[in-house]
Structure formats: C-alpha cells, structure tokens
Scaffold this active site. Structure first.
Site, PDB file in Angstrom:
ATOM      1  N   ASP A 165       0.917  -0.934   0.141  1.00 21.87           N
ATOM      2  CA  ASP A 165       0.027  -0.016   0.073  1.00 21.87           C
ATOM      3  C   ASP A 165       0.894   1.147   0.169  1.00 21.87           C
ATOM      4  O   ASP A 165       0.441   2.038  -0.649  1.00 21.87           O
ATOM      5  CB  ASP A 165      -0.970  -0.104   1.141  1.00 21.87           C
ATOM      6  CG  ASP A 165      -1.582  -1.325   1.201  1.00 21.87           C
ATOM      7  OD1 ASP A 165      -2.622  -1.493   0.943  1.00 21.87           O
ATOM      8  OD2 ASP A 165      -1.000  -2.135   1.993  1.00 21.87           O
ATOM      9  N   HIS A 186      -4.597  -3.386   6.022  1.00 20.55           N
ATOM     10  CA  HIS A 186      -4.317  -3.765   4.530  1.00 20.55           C
ATOM     11  C   HIS A 186      -5.561  -4.307   3.823  1.00 20.55           C
ATOM     12  O   HIS A 186      -5.919  -5.380   3.794  1.00 20.55           O
ATOM     13  CB  HIS A 186      -3.187  -4.994   4.416  1.00 20.55           C
ATOM     14  CG  HIS A 186      -3.112  -5.301   2.978  1.00 20.55           C
ATOM     15  ND1 HIS A 186      -2.801  -4.576   2.036  1.00 20.55           N
ATOM     16  CD2 HIS A 186      -3.592  -6.600   2.122  1.00 20.55           C
ATOM     17  CE1 HIS A 186      -2.996  -5.152   0.806  1.00 20.55           C
ATOM     18  NE2 HIS A 186      -3.304  -6.587   1.111  1.00 20.55           N
TER      19      HIS A 186
END
Ligand code: NAX
Length: 327
Positions: free
Chosen positions: A161, A189
């Site tokens: 990410d 996440h």
C-alpha cells in the site's frame, strides 16, 4: 564470511512465492553478503509439494552463491525450526461466495497453528512478516498464539500500500518516486487503509503543498490506492504477485538492515499510540535501526485523518472480534 541465516517462507509454491524466493536467494532481502537457508512450507497435499519441488529445482538451477541450503516442509513445526525470518505468505484466499466470517475462520486455524509452531521452534529473535490475507488479523492471531515470543517480532505487510501510494504521488507531481519521504499508510491492509501524504516531502518540499488538492486526495488518490489490488486482478486476471513480493523484500530488508532515518510503513502491534488500542496490528510510520523498528510518534492528526483512521480501526476491531474465540 557471514554465517547463514534461516528464512522460512510459507505458501512457497504460490504466485508470490515464485516472485519472492529467487530474490531472497540472490541477496536482495538480507544483503549481498548474507548466505541464506530457505525452509519452505506448503500444504502437505501431493500436488502442492510437487509444485514446490519444481520451484526448488529452479532455485538450484540459478546456482545462487548465497543459497546455503534449502528444505521442503509440509508441517510448520519443522519448517520454522530455528528460523531467523519467517514470511507467512500462504493463506486461504476468499473463494466464490465465501463469507468474510468463513474466511477469517479458515485463516484463523492456519495462523493459530503457525503462531504456535513459531512459539515452539523458531529463534527467539525471529522476525515474522505476515503477507497472507487478511494480513493484519492473521498477524494478530499468530502473535497471540506465540506468547513466549516478543510481540514486536510480529508484523503485517502494509508496504505494498505504501509503495502504491508513493507511485501515485510520483505520477501526480511528476517527481521521482525515490525522492519521496515521510509517507505513511495507517491501518488495515484493505481498501480502508489511509495513505497520508500530509507529512511527505520531495527534496525537502511539502507534497501536500505541491498537490494542494483535497478533492484529489479524497476522491482520486485514496480510492486508487485502496482499490489497486482489485484493479490488478481486473487487468491481469490474477492478483498482485511480483509487486507483493517486492513489498515483502522491502519490508524485511528495511527491518533487518535499517532505513537510515527514513520513514517506512509497517503493520505492527500498537502500544496504544495515536489512540490505537494495544495489540491492534496497525499500519504505522516507523524507522528501523539495528534490527528494530521504532514508531514515529507525535504526528498531528487532523479531523479528516482522524475520521479515516477511525474507519480502518473499526474494520480491524471487527475482524479481531471475529477471531476472538480462537486466541
Ligand atoms: P497463491 O494461491 O498463488 O499461493 C498461496 C500458496 O499458499 C498456495 O500454494 C497454497 O498451497 C499455500 N498455502 C495455503 N495454505 C497454506 C498453509 N497453511 N501453509 C503453507 N502453505 C499454504 O496466492 P498468492 O497470490 O501467492 O497470495 C498469497 C497471499 O497473499 C493471499 O492470501 C493474498 O491474498 C495475499 N496478498 C497480500 C498482499 C498484502 O499486501 N498483504 C498483497 C498481495 C496478495 O493479495
């Protein structure tokens, strides 16, 4: 020359495994002077074990000077023996029509067993990275199942990410991705993650000032980063693998070898900072030095950020509540 270290990798015959093992064996994770012994875990299933043998044949055929040994395992109790590093990649992906609760339950079983095995046989300093989804909650389960290991040894992967966010910012500003510093991804996440460039700089200049577009932040940047995994599946017909493996390499390399003061994002168990309840496996900004990560503290959280952090925290707490009976 250095003594070899033991690196356990689960899901070793999977997509990410295939993009990951060769880079570990070539020294990209722990340094070009660090020999490694790979301890590879797959499910005991005959087909998976056979595929794993095939990957090991290819690793042999690379004749990597740093690959000091390699083992195939079907049981975490042997795969994690004396492991210095453990990359927990294998998990059960969400099947068609599978409910989130069911997904949490099957993965809960995998990560309680693997946490217990790490607790029993791994090095007391083992550095654990959980990649398999739901990564934060799986890491939380493994940590809770390993009461004799320090909590700080367990981490979850938010680095993909983080790297995705950096790449979007580089494209937006027209600057080099390598020059971006002080980027943070808070939370889970999942699409609720909060990629936060309020503190980010490029060659000392504020990224927020450079972009100066809250509408772009809220309505383009955050959804693009949050849904990037789905966009890759849509385009490639398969989920992110090389970029996920790359993020795992970045995470472990930075943890082991240090960041020279630079911030990176890691999912780590909270000690209560930023109002995140203790033990929540949460994406935070950290710096790494001498094999230890250190949380970047004291950052100001504005109203927009607080709202985003609350949302991702709420999701994580829901996941944790869903597995509470397992730990
Ligand atoms: P694959 O399905 O290609 O490979 C997974 C492998 O794990 C399979 O070979 C399977 O046999 C093995 N496995 C399953 N259970 C196991 C167990 N209990 N012990 C050992 N091995 C086991 O998936 P792949 O594309 O490699 O993705 C692996 C995981 O990473 C998935 O859970 C995926 O959702 C997750 N991801 C996490 C990311 C992150 O940023 N944290 C991003 C990429 C990826 O989606």
């Amino acid at each position: 020359s250095k003594k070899p270290v033991r690196v356990a990798v689960t899901g070793a015959a999977g997509q990410i495994g295939y993009a990951l093992l060769f880079r570990i064996a070539s020294g990209e994770m722990l340094g070009k002077d660090q020999p490694v012994i790979l301890q590879l875990l797959e499910i005991p299933d005959e087909k998976a074990q056979k595929a794993l043998k095939g990957v090991m044949m290819e690793l042999d055929d690379c004749a990597f000077p740093l690959l000091a040994g390699m083992e195939a395992h079907g049981d975490p109790m042997t795969a994690f023996k004396d492991a210095d590093y453990a990359l927990l990649v294998g998990s059960r992906p969400r099947g068609p029509g599978m409910e989130r609760a069911e997904l949490l339950a099957v993965n809960g079983a995998i990560f309680t067993a693997q946490g217990k095995a790490l607790n029993a046989v791994a090095s007391r300093n083992v550095k654990v990275l959980v990649v398999g989804n739901p990564a934060n909650t799986n890491a939380y389960i493994a940590m809770k199942s390993a009461p004799d290991l320090p909590r700080k040894n367990f981490t979850a992967m938010l680095r993909l990410d983080h790297n995705r966010a950096a790449s979007q910012i580089a494209a937006k500003t027209g600057k080099a991705v390598a020059d971006i510093e002080k980027l943070v991804v808070w939370g889970n996440h999942s699409p609720t993650m909060y990629a936060d460039y309020r503190f980010a700089t490029i060659k000392g200049e504020s990224v927020a000032k450079m972009i100066n577009d809250q509408e772009w932040n809220a309505n383009t940047f955050l959804p693009t980063v949050g849904k990037r995994g789905a966009a890759i599946i849509e385009a490639r017909g398969l989920s992110s693998a090389a970029s996920a493996a790359n993020a795992a390499i970045d995470h472990m390399r930075d943890w082991a070898l240090g960041t020279n003061g630079k911030w990176v994002t890691m999912g780590i168990p909270s000690d209560g900072q930023y109002g995140i309840p203790k033990d929540t496996m949460f994406g935070f900004p950290v710096t790494c030095e001498n094999g230890e990560y250190k949380l970047v503290e004291g950052l100001e959280i504005d109203a927009f950020s607080q709202e985003r952090i609350n949302k991702t925290l709420e999701e994580l707490q829901g996941e944790q509540a869903g597995v509470a009976h397992l730990i």
